[in-house]
Design an enzyme around this catalytic site. Structure first.
Site, PDB file in Angstrom:
ATOM      1  N   LEU A   1      -1.586  67.147 -12.423  1.00  0.00           N
ATOM      2  CA  LEU A   1      -1.976  68.457 -12.952  1.00  0.00           C
ATOM      3  C   LEU A   1      -0.760  69.183 -13.487  1.00  0.00           C
ATOM      4  CD1 LEU A   1      -4.467  70.932 -11.363  1.00  0.00           C
ATOM      5  CD2 LEU A   1      -2.372  71.736 -12.418  1.00  0.00           C
TER       6      LEU A   1
ATOM      7  N   HIS B   1       7.256  71.101  -2.799  1.00  0.00           N
ATOM      8  CA  HIS B   1       8.149  71.789  -3.731  1.00  0.00           C
ATOM      9  C   HIS B   1       7.662  73.236  -3.844  1.00  0.00           C
ATOM     10  CE1 HIS B   1       9.828  72.856  -7.663  1.00  0.00           C
ATOM     11  NE2 HIS B   1      10.700  71.884  -7.468  1.00  0.00           N
TER      12      HIS B   1
END
Ligand SMILES: NC(=[NH2+])NCCC[C@H](N)C(=O)O
Length: 338
Positions: free
Chosen positions: A127, A231
């Site tokens: 994505l 992240h």
């Protein structure tokens, strides 16, 4: 501005390539490499053109298109069954508890074990939303349209579904987890390994990855700290997955330590809640905000709109959504509340 998701075609190569250059690395499913992206698009075309109900080894790629300009501003992918041709590797966190009678002490050692446990699962991934479009809920449109796609082609997906989140990467593009674990066995940087993986697949993992379990206590602090941590740019994605019913069940990426989230496909909220209805009207002005989708395989499209169900379970939608989807009265539209 109106956006729609649709099947990606070979002709989207330049669009995807331009976006891949903006990811900043660590996006294994979207490498900035024309040949690799071409293979991906070819694989997607093959997946879209097979229209039977057989679960296979497919990869679907969708793109987010601005319907006014035709520009592609985002993309996402679905894999129907991972680990078919090449093994699908994960680290699983396991615990070894031992007790010493003489010391009257119980100690727990956490370990990372290399597994292929998650093979045969479906995967949502790849994505990416253009940095210029990070407002207006388009990230959610991309993410949740995948679940509508699954609901609409359920037989082509497995009973378990996973999503891998990018792990922590420092300002130099290095991965503390890579440096502390796999990096010691590959003789290359994280960026090199991840890029090589994206372009050439994962045979080199089978060849070089250490096969014995790794004791977490023996890793340096930097590596330890990022196990199962996404992240920073993936925190929102993690919350989104949790809201859909995915959970981190102790699986992490073998390269960067990022969390792998899993769920039973049929309990993913947007899949469970998605339902089809025949369109009764296309001029609804006020209704419930929803994600709407129509069309099978290559003809799939989805967008935001408003909906209202009639007593006969038919669905009324707004004019813009009807135009964006290209549907009229009597057509079937799947939807889920926004
Ligand atoms: N960030 C990475 N490239 N990790 C290595 C690949 C891991 C992935 N689960 C596979 O087996 O293909």
């Amino acid at each position: 501005m109106t956006f729609r998701l649709r099947a990606a075609h070979i002709s989207d190569l330049e669009h995807l390539y331009e976006m891949a250059k903006l990811t900043g690395g660590g996006f294994t499913n979207l490498p900035a490499d024309r040949a690799a992206l071409t293979r991906k698009l070819e694989r997607a075309e093959a997946a879209f053109s097979r229209t039977d109900d057989e679960l296979g080894d497919d990869q679907f790629t969708l793109v987010l298109e601005n319907t006014e300009t035709g520009q592609v501003r985002g993309t996402c992918q679905l894999f129907t069954q991972v680990g078919q041709q090449w093994p699908f590797y994960s680290y699983r966190m396991t615990t070894l508890t031992q007790h010493s009678q003489e010391l009257d002490r119980t100690v727990r050692a956490e370990m990372l074990s290399l597994t292929t446990d998650l093979e045969a699962s479906s995967e949502v991934g790849g994505l990416f939303l253009h940095p210029g479009e990070r407002a207006g809920g388009l990230g959610l449109l991309l993410a949740r349209s995948r679940y509508l796609f699954v609901a609409m082609h359920r037989a082509r997906f497995a009973d378990r579904i996973l999503a891998e989140l990018r792990g922590v990467i420092d300002d130099r593009g290095g991965s503390p987890f890579w440096d502390g674990v796999a990096g010691r066995f590959f003789g290359m940087t994280f960026q090199e390994a991840d890029y090589f993986n994206a372009i050439n697949g994962n045979q080199f993992i089978a060849d070089l990855m250490p096969k014995h379990p790794v004791y977490i206590a023996m890793l340096d602090e930097e590596a330890k700290k990022v196990i199962g941590v996404p992240h920073p740019s993936g925190r929102a994605a993690m919350r989104m997955l949790e809201n859909e019913g995915f959970a981190a069940e102790g699986y992490v990426d073998i390269f960067d330590g990022g969390p792998t989230m899993t769920a039973r496909t049929d309990t993913v909220k947007s899949i469970a809640d998605a339902k089809p209805a025949a369109v009764s009207a296309t001029d609804l002005e006020e209704g419930e905000r929803a994600l709407l989708a129509t069309g099978k395989f290559d003809d799939f499209r989805s967008c935001y709109g408003v909906r209202a169900f009639g007593d006969d379970d038919s669905i009324a939608i707004d004019t813009t959504a009807a135009e964006t989807l290209g549907v009229s009265k009597g057509d079937e539209v799947w939807s889920v509340a926004r």
